[in-house]
Design a protein around this motif. Structure first.
Motif, PDB file in Angstrom:
ATOM      1  N   ASN A 193      40.452  45.851  36.730  1.00 30.89           N
ATOM      2  CA  ASN A 193      39.120  45.865  37.315  1.00 30.89           C
ATOM      3  C   ASN A 193      39.196  46.427  38.736  1.00 30.89           C
ATOM      4  OD1 ASN A 193      36.279  45.256  37.266  1.00 30.89           O
ATOM      5  ND2 ASN A 193      36.719  43.595  38.695  1.00 30.89           N
ATOM      6  N   VAL A 194      38.304  47.359  39.050  1.00 25.82           N
ATOM      7  CA  VAL A 194      38.283  47.996  40.359  1.00 25.82           C
ATOM      8  C   VAL A 194      36.954  47.705  41.030  1.00 25.82           C
ATOM      9  CG1 VAL A 194      38.463  50.179  41.617  1.00 25.82           C
ATOM     10  CG2 VAL A 194      39.777  49.842  39.514  1.00 25.82           C
ATOM     11  N   LYS A 195      37.014  47.406  42.320  1.00 23.98           N
ATOM     12  CA  LYS A 195      35.794  47.202  43.101  1.00 23.98           C
ATOM     13  C   LYS A 195      35.758  48.259  44.194  1.00 23.98           C
ATOM     14  CE  LYS A 195      34.355  43.055  43.892  1.00 23.98           C
ATOM     15  NZ  LYS A 195      34.255  41.652  44.406  1.00 23.98           N
ATOM     16  N   TRP A 196      34.604  48.956  44.308  1.00 21.22           N
ATOM     17  CA  TRP A 196      34.406  49.983  45.329  1.00 21.22           C
ATOM     18  C   TRP A 196      33.473  49.473  46.412  1.00 21.22           C
ATOM     19  CZ3 TRP A 196      34.811  51.292  40.170  1.00 21.22           C
ATOM     20  CH2 TRP A 196      35.776  52.270  39.838  1.00 21.22           C
ATOM     21  N   ILE A 197      33.546  50.119  47.572  1.00 26.88           N
ATOM     22  CA  ILE A 197      32.648  49.802  48.670  1.00 26.88           C
ATOM     23  C   ILE A 197      31.970  51.086  49.136  1.00 26.88           C
ATOM     24  CG2 ILE A 197      34.488  50.015  50.424  1.00 26.88           C
ATOM     25  CD1 ILE A 197      33.068  47.771  52.001  1.00 26.88           C
TER      26      ILE A 197
ATOM     27  N   CYS B 270      32.379  56.662  48.477  1.00 21.51           N
ATOM     28  CA  CYS B 270      32.918  55.400  47.988  1.00 21.51           C
ATOM     29  C   CYS B 270      34.412  55.295  48.304  1.00 21.51           C
ATOM     30  CB  CYS B 270      32.699  55.276  46.485  1.00 21.51           C
ATOM     31  SG  CYS B 270      30.957  55.332  46.000  1.00 21.51           S
ATOM     32  N   PHE B 271      34.841  54.058  48.525  1.00 25.65           N
ATOM     33  CA  PHE B 271      36.251  53.763  48.766  1.00 25.65           C
ATOM     34  C   PHE B 271      36.632  52.589  47.884  1.00 25.65           C
ATOM     35  CE2 PHE B 271      34.437  55.511  52.601  1.00 25.65           C
ATOM     36  CZ  PHE B 271      35.389  56.389  53.086  1.00 25.65           C
ATOM     37  N   ILE B 272      37.890  52.561  47.415  1.00 20.39           N
ATOM     38  CA  ILE B 272      38.351  51.395  46.660  1.00 20.39           C
ATOM     39  C   ILE B 272      38.505  50.219  47.610  1.00 20.39           C
ATOM     40  CG2 ILE B 272      40.331  50.370  45.465  1.00 20.39           C
ATOM     41  CD1 ILE B 272      40.643  52.851  43.873  1.00 20.39           C
ATOM     42  N   TYR B 273      37.859  49.116  47.257  1.00 15.03           N
ATOM     43  CA  TYR B 273      37.904  47.903  48.068  1.00 15.03           C
ATOM     44  C   TYR B 273      38.951  46.935  47.540  1.00 15.03           C
ATOM     45  CZ  TYR B 273      36.160  43.729  50.506  1.00 15.03           C
ATOM     46  OH  TYR B 273      36.046  42.598  51.285  1.00 15.03           O
ATOM     47  N   GLN B 274      38.973  46.777  46.219  1.00 14.01           N
ATOM     48  CA  GLN B 274      39.961  45.900  45.590  1.00 14.01           C
ATOM     49  C   GLN B 274      40.378  46.514  44.258  1.00 14.01           C
ATOM     50  OE1 GLN B 274      38.065  42.078  45.209  1.00 14.01           O
ATOM     51  NE2 GLN B 274      38.745  41.371  47.215  1.00 14.01           N
ATOM     52  N   ASN B 275      41.614  46.243  43.866  1.00 11.44           N
ATOM     53  CA  ASN B 275      42.144  46.755  42.607  1.00 11.44           C
ATOM     54  C   ASN B 275      43.148  45.736  42.098  1.00 11.44           C
ATOM     55  OD1 ASN B 275      43.046  48.360  40.470  1.00 11.44           O
ATOM     56  ND2 ASN B 275      44.511  49.443  41.790  1.00 11.44           N
ATOM     57  N   ASP B 276      42.767  44.987  41.055  1.00 11.58           N
ATOM     58  CA  ASP B 276      43.644  43.905  40.614  1.00 11.58           C
ATOM     59  C   ASP B 276      44.449  44.306  39.379  1.00 11.58           C
ATOM     60  OD1 ASP B 276      42.045  43.517  38.334  1.00 11.58           O
ATOM     61  OD2 ASP B 276      40.755  42.097  39.371  1.00 11.58           O
TER      62      ASP B 276
ATOM     63  N   THR C 113      43.701  48.369  56.237  1.00  7.98           N
ATOM     64  CA  THR C 113      43.377  47.238  57.114  1.00  7.98           C
ATOM     65  C   THR C 113      42.202  46.415  56.585  1.00  7.98           C
ATOM     66  OG1 THR C 113      41.879  48.589  58.456  1.00  7.98           O
ATOM     67  CG2 THR C 113      44.191  48.492  59.126  1.00  7.98           C
ATOM     68  N   GLY C 114      41.472  46.975  55.618  1.00  3.36           N
ATOM     69  CA  GLY C 114      40.325  46.261  55.066  1.00  3.36           C
ATOM     70  C   GLY C 114      39.136  46.236  56.004  1.00  3.36           C
TER      71      GLY C 114
END
Length: 211
Positions: free
Chosen positions: A163-167, A153-159, A204-205
């Motif tokens: 709230n954290v979103k993984w990919i 897993c990698f962190i995709y978004q972190n606001d 780079t996303g």
């Protein structure tokens, strides 16, 4: 040149972590085999109270996190419990002794954000579990997707709200997004074997999925 040799009798399962547990500029190396956690000094001698015999056979290599007072190490064992140790060798006092349904052969992933520290546990069944740093379960993805055999897993978004979103990817190669609120979404349906490789570059996303 060979500086020293040491027979540890078993295969090393983890990374070899260089650390300074005494905070004096000296360096030790920490790693684990299936039955012990080792800490060796610069001459190859056992340091502190090491080696530490594990409660059951380790199923993965240990993971490390730096804390305000030193280091913590996390390791999964064949009895399905995950154990946490301080650098000095003592069990972490407030650890929850998390138990998984299946073995965990992938290293436990540690993510530290501005607000929290999360442990992401990738079970051999393909279930992904997220806990806090004390081992208290936050979310389980059981029944929502099956992670690929080599997936991580990698962190995709972190606001700013925490709230954290993984990919990650599932067994077909589809990209899976999941977050601390339990939401899961699938994008870019894939057509890959369950053993495909996956890498996400957070700077780079961009995601790279290959056969």
């Amino acid at each position: 040149n060979v500086v020293w040799k040491k027979n540890i009798e078993e295969k090393i399962l983890s990374q070899v972590f260089p650390i300074d547990i005494y905070h004096d500029g000296s360096k030790q190396i920490l790693f684990n085999t299936s039955s012990k956690l080792f800490l060796l000094d610069s001459d190859g001698n056992n340091a502190g109270h090491y080696p530490i015999r594990l409660p059951a056979k380790a199923t993965n290599g240990c993971s490390m996190i730096a804390t305000s007072y030193g280091y913590n190490f996390y390791i999964a064992c064949s009895n399905h419990y995950i154990y946490a140790y301080e650098a000095g060798g003592k069990p972490v006092a407030d650890w929850n002794y998390l138990r998984t349904d299946k073995n965990v052969s992938k290293p436990i992933q540690v993510f530290t954000t501005a607000k929290n520290t999360y442990l992401v546990i990738n079970e051999d069944s393909g279930t992904v579990v997220v806990t806090d740093k004390k081992g208290r379960q936050q979310i389980s993805m059981e029944g929502k997707f099956i992670q690929s055999l080599k997936g991580e897993c990698f962190i995709y978004q972190n606001d700013s709200t925490g709230n954290v979103k993984w990919i990650t990817t599932d067994t077909t190669g589809s990209l899976i997004l999941f977050s601390t609120d339990g939401n899961v979404s699938k994008v870019n349906p894939g057509n890959f074997s369950s053993g495909h490789r996956f890498y996400f570059n957070p700077s780079t996303g961009t995601a790279d999925v290959g056969a």
